[in-house]
Design a protein around this motif. Structure first.
Motif, mmCIF file in Angstrom:
data_model
loop_
_atom_site.group_PDB
_atom_site.id
_atom_site.type_symbol
_atom_site.label_atom_id
_atom_site.label_comp_id
_atom_site.label_asym_id
_atom_site.label_seq_id
_atom_site.Cartn_x
_atom_site.Cartn_y
_atom_site.Cartn_z
ATOM 1 N N SER A 26 -14.816 35.223 7.675
ATOM 2 C CA SER A 26 -14.232 36.376 8.376
ATOM 3 C C SER A 26 -15.130 36.815 9.522
ATOM 4 O O SER A 26 -14.640 37.220 10.584
ATOM 5 N N GLN A 79 -6.489 40.111 6.991
ATOM 6 C CA GLN A 79 -6.330 39.736 5.592
ATOM 7 C C GLN A 79 -5.327 40.628 4.848
ATOM 8 O O GLN A 79 -4.515 40.144 4.090
ATOM 9 N N ASP A 124 -6.234 35.368 8.803
ATOM 10 C CA ASP A 124 -7.287 35.482 7.788
ATOM 11 C C ASP A 124 -6.650 35.459 6.411
ATOM 12 O O ASP A 124 -6.010 36.427 6.005
ATOM 13 N N GLU A 125 -6.799 34.373 5.713
ATOM 14 C CA GLU A 125 -6.239 34.168 4.384
ATOM 15 C C GLU A 125 -4.782 34.644 4.286
ATOM 16 O O GLU A 125 -4.476 35.570 3.550
HETATM 17 MG MG MG Z 1 -13.050 36.941 4.420
#
Ligand code: MG
Ligand code: ATP
Lengths: 254, 269
Positions: free
Chosen positions: B49, B93, B171-172
């Motif tokens: 991240s 995320q 992000d994910e």
């Molecule tokens: Mg992360």
């Protein structure tokens, strides 16, 4: 001690950022977020009116009751009007309102901004090319700058009204007498001293709340900690500022 | 097949990022090619991240250069930077939708600021974007708190695509989704990437995503990219972390039938 220094630095930095943004927005008024400001104004101003009126009414009543109770021993009942008038307009009105706004709106600001930070909303804003100070903070502080003076005025009136009712019912002082005596006891100066402090209190509360909100990191615990800190610091500063103003007004003889 | 021939969308060289005494990224170099889906993997807390946030300018770098579409972000003027920012969209995320705005307002937010278009057109574009990510018209007036995790990700993706970006950072994207939802989301990303010609930088832990939609994979360990290349390169790597990651229990199960699985099984045996 180090922490106090850091707080001062943060406060000054936020103030500086705010001034930069005000200058920038003033040159391009179209970028001012009116809708957001009106929204905040409704929350911190309009919706605070009932509770502010109620509390200040009660404080005014209590002041009058205490005044009458003690002044009566000297046969000086009538001076309660001077006391209530001067005290409320100069000090109590603005302090009570500032403390209530700090507890009610300052904490809300901190919690909102803090949870926006936790959920990366502030980062999202930044990556879209927006300045969080302009979008999130300016509208909130402008709303406070408008709301606190109005609430101070309304609160002061309500406190005096409460005082007058108690003076009438408990002290047997006729409302006509109350009013004419009040006119002699206070001047425009008394009123101004109280009102001039209101915007400064608004600024202090707003900046402290936003600084604390932007310090929130990750956890819910951090959010709670900073919300508490926001209220405690804001109330402390409100009282300190009030003291400084008292010294200032004494030195210029008002 | 996207390849280096298409040019480099993001070029990171010798990047150093740290907080206080900790050095998170240590002389990291990475290329993301135009038109590819790059999967970025690495252990928890390794700095995936942080790398993404450094590229998009949320975390300051200590050393190194970051170029996006040929613009050196460290030396770009404010206008150049802004122009570059408009060319990327970001899916955080947890979605990072603005909680005080409705779905419609969230998607319109960046457009309202940058595009001089009428409210009606704005409305039509917002609905089109939401349809593109598979959402129906009945969600437009809901607030983020009324949406499920999967819907939040879709709305956030729609918002990231609002200004028709060339590069998308994810992000994910599939974390917190059930396997079916995650597979749907993978397909969505793939479809959008192909129809819109996007370059996708995707941080992920999801082996299924790596197998199904990533053209290339880059792995992060000890502040550096330890390997980068297609899945076969990863599977052939001798690095202990990569072996554990791709040939561990979950790695074997996730591998699709065919050479990948065979190699996975061979490596684990
Ligand atoms: Mg992360
Ligand atoms: N703002 C910050 N201040 C200090 N340290 C930070 C900050 N942001 C991240 N870190 C540290 O950097 C390291 C890498 O964090 P990062 O969030 O990039 O991990 P990650 O690889 O994304 O992990 P995960 O897969 O769990 O999301 C962590 O050790 C974290 O503590």
């Amino acid at each position: 001690m180090v922490e106090v220094g850091q707080d001062l630095v943060d406060f000054a930095r936020m103030l500086g950022e705010l001034i930069t943004v005000v200058v920038r927005v003033a040159s391009r008024p179209r970028t001012f977020r009116l809708t957001s400001t009106v929204n905040q104004l409704e929350r911190v101003g309009w919706r605070a009116v009932p509770i502010v009126l109620l509390i200040t009414f009660l404080i005014g009543s209590i002041l009058a009751q205490q005044g009458i109770f003690h002044f009566r021993k000297f046969g000086a009942d009538i001076y309660v009007i001077d006391m209530v008038g001067v005290l409320v307009l100069r000090e109590v009105g603005v302090i009570i309102v500032a403390v209530m706004v700090a507890g009610r709106s300052g904490s809300a600001y901190t919690a909102e901004l803090g949870s926006m930070r936790m959920r990366e909303e502030v980062d999202a804003l930044r990556t879209m090319g927006f300045d969080p100070t302009e979008v999130l903070i300016l509208p909130r502080i402008v709303a406070l700058l408008i709301a606190v003076p109005i609430l101070t005025f309304l609160g002061s009136m309500s406190a005096i009204y409460g005082g007058a009712l108690v003076a009438w019912g408990y002290g047997g002082i006729n409302p006509d007498v109350f009013l004419s005596r009040l006119k002699e006891a206070i001047s425009l100066d008394t009123f101004e001293v109280g009102m001039i402090k209101a915007p400064f209190m608004a600024l202090v509360i707003g900046i402290v709340a936003c600084v604390e909100g932007f310090k929130v990191e990750g956890s819910a615990e951090s959010l709670g900690l900073h919300t508490t800190a926001s209220v405690v610091k804001a109330i402390f500063l409100v009282i300190v500022f009030d003291g400084l103003f008292a010294m200032f007004f004494a030195s210029i003889g008002k | 097949m996207p390849a280096a021939a298409n040019g480099v969308a993001i070029r990171v060289r010798d990047l150093v990022v740290g907080f206080g005494g900790a050095r998170i990224l240590d002389q990291l170099s990475l290329d993301v090619f135009r038109g590819e889906v790059l999967g970025f993997v690495g252990g928890s807390g390794q700095g995936k991240s942080v790398l993404m946030r450094t590229i998009i300018g949320l975390v300051p770098k200590r050393e190194g250069t970051i170029e996006v579409s040929g613009v050196d972000l460290g030396r770009a003027s404010a206008e150049e930077r802004q122009a570059t920012e408009r060319r990327w969209g970001i899916l955080f995320q947890q979605g990072a939708l603005f909680s005080s705005l409705t779905v419609r307002q969230n998607v319109q937010f960046p457009m309202r600021e940058y595009l001089e278009i009428s409210d009606r057109l704005l409305e039509e574009i917002a609905v089109a974007k939401l349809e593109m990510v598979g959402l129906k018209a009945d969600v437009v007036d809901k607030f983020p708190s009324e949406l499920s995790g999967g819907m939040i990700k879709r709305v956030a993706l729609a918002r990231a695509l609002a200004l028709d970006p060339e590069i998308v950072f994810l992000d994910e994207p599939t974390s917190g989704l059930d396997p079916i939802g995650a597979a749907d989301f993978d397909n969505l990303i793939r479809t959008l990437q192909q129809t819109l010609g996007l370059t996708v930088f995707m941080v992920t832990h999801d082996l299924d995503s790596l197998y199904t939609i990533c053209d290339r994979i880059a792995a992060l360990a000890d502040g550096k990219v330890i390997a980068a290349g297609p899945m076969a390169t990863m599977l052939a790597s001798e690095h202990p972390w990569l072996k554990a990651y791709f040939h561990g229990q979950r790695g074997r199960l996730a591998g699709p039938a065919g050479p990948a699985r065979a190699m996975g099984a061979a490596g684990a045996a």
